[in-house]
Design a protein around this motif. Structure first.
Motif, PDB file in Angstrom:
ATOM      1  N   SER A  19       0.837  -1.175   0.000  1.00  0.00           N
ATOM      2  CA  SER A  19       0.000   0.000   0.000  1.00  0.00           C
ATOM      3  C   SER A  19       0.882   1.238   0.000  1.00  0.00           C
ATOM      4  N   THR A  77      -4.893   5.372  -7.250  1.00  0.00           N
ATOM      5  CA  THR A  77      -5.923   5.646  -8.263  1.00  0.00           C
ATOM      6  C   THR A  77      -5.681   6.928  -9.028  1.00  0.00           C
ATOM      7  N   SER A  90      -9.095   6.059   0.175  1.00  0.00           N
ATOM      8  CA  SER A  90      -9.113   5.688  -1.236  1.00  0.00           C
ATOM      9  C   SER A  90      -8.050   4.629  -1.522  1.00  0.00           C
ATOM     10  N   LYS A  93      -9.136   1.258  -0.044  1.00  0.00           N
ATOM     11  CA  LYS A  93     -10.186   0.653  -0.880  1.00  0.00           C
ATOM     12  C   LYS A  93      -9.587   0.084  -2.168  1.00  0.00           C
ATOM     13  N   ALA A  94      -8.688   0.832  -2.803  1.00  0.00           N
ATOM     14  CA  ALA A  94      -8.047   0.363  -4.037  1.00  0.00           C
ATOM     15  C   ALA A  94      -7.176  -0.859  -3.753  1.00  0.00           C
ATOM     16  N   GLN A  95      -6.444  -0.854  -2.635  1.00  0.00           N
ATOM     17  CA  GLN A  95      -5.602  -1.995  -2.278  1.00  0.00           C
ATOM     18  C   GLN A  95      -6.449  -3.232  -2.037  1.00  0.00           C
ATOM     19  N   LYS A  96      -7.610  -3.058  -1.397  1.00  0.00           N
ATOM     20  CA  LYS A  96      -8.510  -4.194  -1.157  1.00  0.00           C
ATOM     21  C   LYS A  96      -8.994  -4.776  -2.476  1.00  0.00           C
ATOM     22  N   LYS A  97      -9.323  -3.909  -3.434  1.00  0.00           N
ATOM     23  CA  LYS A  97      -9.747  -4.398  -4.751  1.00  0.00           C
ATOM     24  C   LYS A  97      -8.642  -5.207  -5.417  1.00  0.00           C
ATOM     25  N   VAL A  98      -7.416  -4.719  -5.314  1.00  0.00           N
ATOM     26  CA  VAL A  98      -6.274  -5.443  -5.896  1.00  0.00           C
ATOM     27  C   VAL A  98      -6.091  -6.782  -5.185  1.00  0.00           C
ATOM     28  N   ASP A  99      -6.106  -6.753  -3.857  1.00  0.00           N
ATOM     29  CA  ASP A  99      -5.927  -7.985  -3.081  1.00  0.00           C
ATOM     30  C   ASP A  99      -7.018  -9.001  -3.393  1.00  0.00           C
ATOM     31  N   ASP A 100      -8.264  -8.529  -3.500  1.00  0.00           N
ATOM     32  CA  ASP A 100      -9.384  -9.432  -3.769  1.00  0.00           C
ATOM     33  C   ASP A 100      -9.332 -10.001  -5.186  1.00  0.00           C
ATOM     34  N   ALA A 101      -8.842  -9.203  -6.139  1.00  0.00           N
ATOM     35  CA  ALA A 101      -8.810  -9.625  -7.541  1.00  0.00           C
ATOM     36  C   ALA A 101      -7.581 -10.466  -7.875  1.00  0.00           C
TER      37      ALA A 101
END
Length: 141
Positions: A19, A77, A90, A93-101
């Motif tokens: 992050s 972002t 922000s 949230k962006a890191q979570k999207k990366v981690d989840d994907a």
């Protein structure tokens, strides 16, 4: 008195790191203020969302005003004109999207591909893509 910096609210359990820190108006990554010079029994001021400690009230207020100014950019972002706290949220949230994907199973092979690599970035991206493309969906690894 002052106590050590608490666990940061934006750091998630199991976070892979990676992050970033918000960028200031000069596009420099922000560094949290050190607090090692504050005695444990001294009065201090704590920033609620960074955990930074300040012995000097004026320094605390200057930093707080800086964080409240819409001068911050999310390093992940590129969103601009955020407060520091909005930029941190922000980024989380962006890191979570990366981690989840990006499944954990891909982290090690990708790290092995890029670690200490001396090839050009476009070649590195292609090598990483080829390495990850070798996996078949549903394959047990």
């Amino acid at each position: 008195g002052c106590s050590p910096r608490p666990h940061h609210p934006w750091a998630r359990k199991g976070d892979r790191g990676g992050s970033a820190m918000p960028l200031d108006s000069k596009r420099k990554a922000h560094q949290l203020a050190p607090h090692s010079r504050i005695e444990s029994d001294a009065d201090c001021f704590r920033n609620r969302f960074t955990g930074e400690l300040f012995a000097d009230y004026d320094e605390y207020i200057d930093t707080l005003f800086s964080y409240q100014a819409r001068q911050w950019t999310c390093a992940m972002t590129g969103k601009v004109q955020l407060t520091f706290e909005e930029a941190m949220n922000s980024e989380a949230k962006a890191q979570k999207k990366v981690d989840d994907a990006f499944p954990d199973v891909f982290v090690e092979p990708l790290c092995k591909t890029v670690h200490m690599s001396q090839i050009r970035m476009d070649e590195l991206i292609e090598a990483a893509f080829q390495r990850l493309s070798a996996f078949i969906p549903g394959e047990v690894v």
